[in-house]
Design a protein around this motif. Structure first.
Motif, PDB file in Angstrom:
ATOM      1  N   VAL A 186       0.847  -1.198   0.000  1.00  0.00           N
ATOM      2  CA  VAL A 186       0.000   0.000   0.000  1.00  0.00           C
ATOM      3  C   VAL A 186       0.881   1.245   0.000  1.00  0.00           C
ATOM      4  N   GLN A 187       0.726   2.043  -1.046  1.00  0.00           N
ATOM      5  CA  GLN A 187       1.500   3.269  -1.194  1.00  0.00           C
ATOM      6  C   GLN A 187       0.780   4.478  -0.595  1.00  0.00           C
ATOM      7  N   TYR A 188      -0.545   4.471  -0.689  1.00  0.00           N
ATOM      8  CA  TYR A 188      -1.307   5.665  -0.310  1.00  0.00           C
ATOM      9  C   TYR A 188      -2.750   5.268  -0.054  1.00  0.00           C
ATOM     10  N   VAL A 189      -3.366   5.884   0.953  1.00  0.00           N
ATOM     11  CA  VAL A 189      -4.788   5.682   1.221  1.00  0.00           C
ATOM     12  C   VAL A 189      -5.549   6.862   0.624  1.00  0.00           C
ATOM     13  N   ASN A 190      -6.389   6.589  -0.351  1.00  0.00           N
ATOM     14  CA  ASN A 190      -7.118   7.629  -1.087  1.00  0.00           C
ATOM     15  C   ASN A 190      -8.511   7.795  -0.488  1.00  0.00           C
ATOM     16  N   ARG A 191      -8.760   8.976   0.085  1.00  0.00           N
ATOM     17  CA  ARG A 191     -10.066   9.244   0.715  1.00  0.00           C
ATOM     18  C   ARG A 191     -10.573  10.610   0.239  1.00  0.00           C
ATOM     19  N   PRO A 192     -11.016  10.713  -1.030  1.00  0.00           N
ATOM     20  CA  PRO A 192     -11.454  12.020  -1.559  1.00  0.00           C
ATOM     21  C   PRO A 192     -12.759  12.509  -0.958  1.00  0.00           C
ATOM     22  N   ASN A 193     -13.605  11.581  -0.481  1.00  0.00           N
ATOM     23  CA  ASN A 193     -14.883  11.969   0.134  1.00  0.00           C
ATOM     24  C   ASN A 193     -15.320  10.882   1.092  1.00  0.00           C
ATOM     25  N   LEU A 194     -16.445  11.070   1.741  1.00  0.00           N
ATOM     26  CA  LEU A 194     -16.928  10.129   2.745  1.00  0.00           C
ATOM     27  C   LEU A 194     -17.365   8.795   2.151  1.00  0.00           C
ATOM     28  N   ASP A 195     -17.601   8.764   0.834  1.00  0.00           N
ATOM     29  CA  ASP A 195     -18.144   7.562   0.203  1.00  0.00           C
ATOM     30  C   ASP A 195     -17.079   6.690  -0.463  1.00  0.00           C
ATOM     31  N   PHE A 196     -15.831   7.130  -0.427  1.00  0.00           N
ATOM     32  CA  PHE A 196     -14.795   6.349  -1.115  1.00  0.00           C
ATOM     33  C   PHE A 196     -13.552   6.252  -0.236  1.00  0.00           C
ATOM     34  N   ARG A 197     -13.057   5.019  -0.084  1.00  0.00           N
ATOM     35  CA  ARG A 197     -11.797   4.791   0.616  1.00  0.00           C
ATOM     36  C   ARG A 197     -11.062   3.672  -0.121  1.00  0.00           C
ATOM     37  N   ALA A 257      -2.950   0.332  -9.386  1.00  0.00           N
ATOM     38  CA  ALA A 257      -4.394   0.223  -9.186  1.00  0.00           C
ATOM     39  C   ALA A 257      -4.760   0.738  -7.799  1.00  0.00           C
ATOM     40  N   THR A 258      -6.046   0.913  -7.611  1.00  0.00           N
ATOM     41  CA  THR A 258      -6.606   1.263  -6.297  1.00  0.00           C
ATOM     42  C   THR A 258      -7.619   0.182  -5.926  1.00  0.00           C
ATOM     43  N   LEU A 259      -7.424  -0.434  -4.781  1.00  0.00           N
ATOM     44  CA  LEU A 259      -8.335  -1.479  -4.311  1.00  0.00           C
ATOM     45  C   LEU A 259      -9.297  -0.888  -3.284  1.00  0.00           C
ATOM     46  N   LEU A 275     -12.402  -2.103  -0.565  1.00  0.00           N
ATOM     47  CA  LEU A 275     -12.796  -3.311   0.155  1.00  0.00           C
ATOM     48  C   LEU A 275     -14.223  -3.201   0.660  1.00  0.00           C
ATOM     49  N   GLU A 276     -14.825  -4.344   0.936  1.00  0.00           N
ATOM     50  CA  GLU A 276     -16.197  -4.372   1.427  1.00  0.00           C
ATOM     51  C   GLU A 276     -16.285  -4.009   2.901  1.00  0.00           C
ATOM     52  N   ASP A 277     -15.189  -4.185   3.634  1.00  0.00           N
ATOM     53  CA  ASP A 277     -15.194  -3.903   5.072  1.00  0.00           C
ATOM     54  C   ASP A 277     -14.246  -2.762   5.386  1.00  0.00           C
ATOM     55  N   GLU A 278     -14.562  -2.001   6.435  1.00  0.00           N
ATOM     56  CA  GLU A 278     -13.706  -0.905   6.890  1.00  0.00           C
ATOM     57  C   GLU A 278     -12.655  -1.464   7.851  1.00  0.00           C
ATOM     58  N   ILE A 279     -11.542  -1.914   7.313  1.00  0.00           N
ATOM     59  CA  ILE A 279     -10.465  -2.395   8.170  1.00  0.00           C
ATOM     60  C   ILE A 279      -9.310  -1.407   8.115  1.00  0.00           C
ATOM     61  N   ASP A 280      -8.523  -1.400   9.171  1.00  0.00           N
ATOM     62  CA  ASP A 280      -7.452  -0.411   9.292  1.00  0.00           C
ATOM     63  C   ASP A 280      -6.250  -0.825   8.442  1.00  0.00           C
ATOM     64  N   ILE A 281      -6.040  -0.095   7.360  1.00  0.00           N
ATOM     65  CA  ILE A 281      -4.886  -0.314   6.485  1.00  0.00           C
ATOM     66  C   ILE A 281      -4.257   1.045   6.226  1.00  0.00           C
ATOM     67  N   SER A 282      -2.936   1.122   6.272  1.00  0.00           N
ATOM     68  CA  SER A 282      -2.258   2.391   6.037  1.00  0.00           C
ATOM     69  C   SER A 282      -1.032   2.159   5.159  1.00  0.00           C
ATOM     70  N   ARG A 283      -0.369   3.261   4.781  1.00  0.00           N
ATOM     71  CA  ARG A 283       0.826   3.178   3.962  1.00  0.00           C
ATOM     72  C   ARG A 283       1.869   2.279   4.628  1.00  0.00           C
ATOM     73  N   GLY A 284       2.470   1.402   3.856  1.00  0.00           N
ATOM     74  CA  GLY A 284       3.468   0.481   4.385  1.00  0.00           C
ATOM     75  C   GLY A 284       2.921  -0.898   4.675  1.00  0.00           C
ATOM     76  N   ASP A 285       1.590  -1.027   4.779  1.00  0.00           N
ATOM     77  CA  ASP A 285       0.998  -2.351   4.967  1.00  0.00           C
ATOM     78  C   ASP A 285       1.042  -3.130   3.656  1.00  0.00           C
ATOM     79  N   LEU A 286       0.871  -4.434   3.756  1.00  0.00           N
ATOM     80  CA  LEU A 286       0.894  -5.294   2.570  1.00  0.00           C
ATOM     81  C   LEU A 286      -0.409  -6.058   2.480  1.00  0.00           C
ATOM     82  N   ILE A 287      -1.083  -5.939   1.346  1.00  0.00           N
ATOM     83  CA  ILE A 287      -2.308  -6.708   1.086  1.00  0.00           C
ATOM     84  C   ILE A 287      -1.914  -7.956   0.309  1.00  0.00           C
ATOM     85  N   ILE A 288      -2.321  -9.110   0.800  1.00  0.00           N
ATOM     86  CA  ILE A 288      -1.997 -10.367   0.124  1.00  0.00           C
ATOM     87  C   ILE A 288      -3.279 -11.095  -0.247  1.00  0.00           C
TER      88      ILE A 288
END
Length: 541
Positions: free
Chosen positions: A247-258, A305-307, A309-322
């Motif tokens: 994960v390079q960046y968490v994109n949160r342009p508005n309340l409806d997209f993360r 790409a930007t992924l 998710l269906e659930d609000e889980i805590d992910i930030s820059r530096g984490d790895l999605i597998i």
């Protein structure tokens, strides 16, 4: 052999689309000094008609002044040896990158230096390559630099090697010479992880077996170099099994997209896949894969790409999605690695650096150097530091858990760089070999404490009427320069020795410890004077 096509004049958009879909092959040239690496690249570009007329005219003019090929001949090495120092000395110093294409592939070439003092440059150029061209001068055969570069090629996990036995024109195109060098090289690489090896006899200066087959060596029935570069299969080299998304960046342009932005390091992610975020271990399902061109059903290695998710889980820059698979990465704060050191200041165990692994940066240090590898002989030597261009097997300890795979399995999640915390310069590069076992445990030594704090632990006695004021001023100066120090106004030998054994500098007042290492009369010496003496004596460094 160039990328000229009738589509350029009839349908430029179709041509560009066709060109974009071509497979990209990155390769490097390496070998001994003066083996002809730059000349080979120049010949590839020249014979495949990838040099513009003004470039060729400039090289012809420069050949008169700086050429090394003799009167009347174009020195094609000048196409890539662009630094003034390179042209003056007739050597390659920096890594030079060149691009060309054929009807089937696109290529990026890294021309790397052969001198031992530029080993770091060679390793840098090789780090992203799929294939290595190792040049050998037919007159001299396998040399020390040949072995060194072959070892680094193996270390960096390059799977395909072309051994170009160059300057065959100077040995009368002898098949016997070619076969002898081939046997010698194969004998050396038995201990290395090199398997797909091809041998070509050539003369880069005259173009024999570079782009076109050589009439001077009818006994060689293999493909010329360009034919091999076009046909060697590299698609299977990429890891499409282990899905990894740093994960390079968490994109949160508005309340409806993360969304979580990054580049797929390996494997394939599909819409609807169950994923796990590490190091937290929380799981969810991919809701959408968003790109600049719209939503996709899947994203594979090297795709940005930007992924979501269906659930609000805590992910930030530096984490790895597998993705969901059998081969899960390791999460640990300690690992074994092979490190290439890249700066003048030696790497010492215990010294703190920033370790950057994929998108995650953590502070850490090398806790142990197991051995230094002699890249000329492959022998292992004991070492307590790594100097410029040296390579060592080490244990690295970081201050927070990181997620990694062995480098041989996954380059993206198995490589890291070492950054100096003060200058922010990259001082080393590492390839993870595995998790560090409990066998690496050992008590902390006085030498390790000295390296960590940049000082030799000492009891310093300060006396005189100005002792107290001087002690606290000296403490502040030492502390501000990164040293571990404390002032003892009233204490005995036992406490002073305990502080020294912990690796600290102990500034003692009001008593005279029998174990004092240094003593200063503060009526004669100011804090700055004492600090200067400590530096000159090597007590602080």
């Amino acid at each position: 052999m160039s990328h000229q096509s009738d589509l350029i004049s009839t349908d430029i958009n179709a041509y560009l689309a066709q060109h974009e879909r071509k497979e990209l092959l990155r390769f490097l040239t390496c070998g001994n000094v003066d083996d002809g690496k730059s000349t080979l690249i120049g010949r590839l570009l020249h014979d495949s008609k990838m040099i513009y007329e003004d470039q060729l005219a400039a090289v012809q003019a420069d050949s008169v002044k700086s050429g090394t090929t003799g009167a009347g001949k174009i020195d094609l090495a000048l196409l890539v040896d662009g630094l003034q120092a390179e042209r003056e000395q007739g050597i390659t110093i920096d890594v030079a990158y060149r691009y060309f294409s054929t009807s089937t592939r696109k290529f990026i070439i890294a021309d790397t230096p052969g001198h031992e003092q530029y080993t770091r440059n060679m390793a840098t150029g090789a780090s992203t390559c799929d294939l290595a061209v190792v040049l050998i001068d037919a007159r001299y055969g396998v040399q020390t630099q040949t072995k060194r570069h072959s070892f680094i090629v193996s270390l960096l996990g390059i799977k395909h090697v072309i051994v170009a036995i160059n300057k065959m024109d100077l040995v009368s195109y002898s098949e016997e010479t070619f076969n002898k060098i081939k046997v010698d090289y194969l004998a050396f690489v038995k201990t290395l992880d090199l398997h797909d090896i091809h041998f070509i006899p050539m003369s880069a200066l005259d173009g024999d077996n570079v782009v076109n087959p050589s009439a001077n060596m009818p006994w060689f029935t293999g493909k010329p170099m360009m034919g091999l570069l076009n046909s060697i299969a590299i698609a299977g080299d990429h890891n499409f099994v282990d899905a990894r998304f740093p994960v390079q960046y968490v994109n949160r342009p508005n309340l409806d997209f993360r969304g979580f932005c990054g580049t797929v390091a390996s494997g394939v992610f599909h819409k609807g896949d169950i994923i796990t975020a590490l190091p937290s271990g929380k799981s969810s399902k991919i809701k959408a894969i968003v790109t600049y061109d719209g939503e996709l059903e899947q994203a594979s290695a090297a795709m940005a790409a930007t992924l979501t998710l269906e659930d609000e889980i805590d992910i930030s820059r530096g984490d790895l999605i597998i993705g969901k698979q059998a081969n899960t990465p390791t999460v640990a704060d300690k690992f074994k690695a092979t490190i290439v050191w890249m700066t003048e200041q030696a790497m010492m165990p215990g010294r703190q650096y920033v370790i950057k692994l994929a998108t995650r940066s953590v502070s850490g240090s090398v806790s142990m150097i197991h051995h230094r590898i002699d890249v000329n002989t492959l022998e292992h030597h004991d070492a307590n530091e790594l100097k410029l261009n040296e390579i060592g097997s080490c244990t690295v300890v970081v201050n927070a858990p990181v997620v990694f795979d062995p480098y041989q399995r996954n380059k993206a999640t198995g490589s890291f760089i070492v950054i100096d915390r003060l200058t922010n310069a990259t001082v080393g590069a590492g390839m993870i070999t595995g998790d560090a076992s409990a066998e690496d445990w050992s008590p902390v030594t006085a030498e390790e404490r000295a390296t960590r704090f940049g000082q030799t632990a000492s009891i310093i006695l300060l006396s005189g009427g100005n002792a107290k004021q001087t002690a606290y001023r000296l403490e502040r100066k030492l502390f501000d320069t990164g040293h571990a120090v404390t002032v003892l106004e009233h204490a005995g030998d036992e406490l002073a020795l305990a502080i020294k054994n912990a690796g600290l500098l102990c500034l003692c007042l009001g008593h005279k410890p029998s174990a004092a290492d240094l003593a200063f009369d503060c009526d004669q010496y100011k804090a700055d004077d004492i600090y200067g003496t400590l530096v000159n004596r090597g007590t602080v460094f």
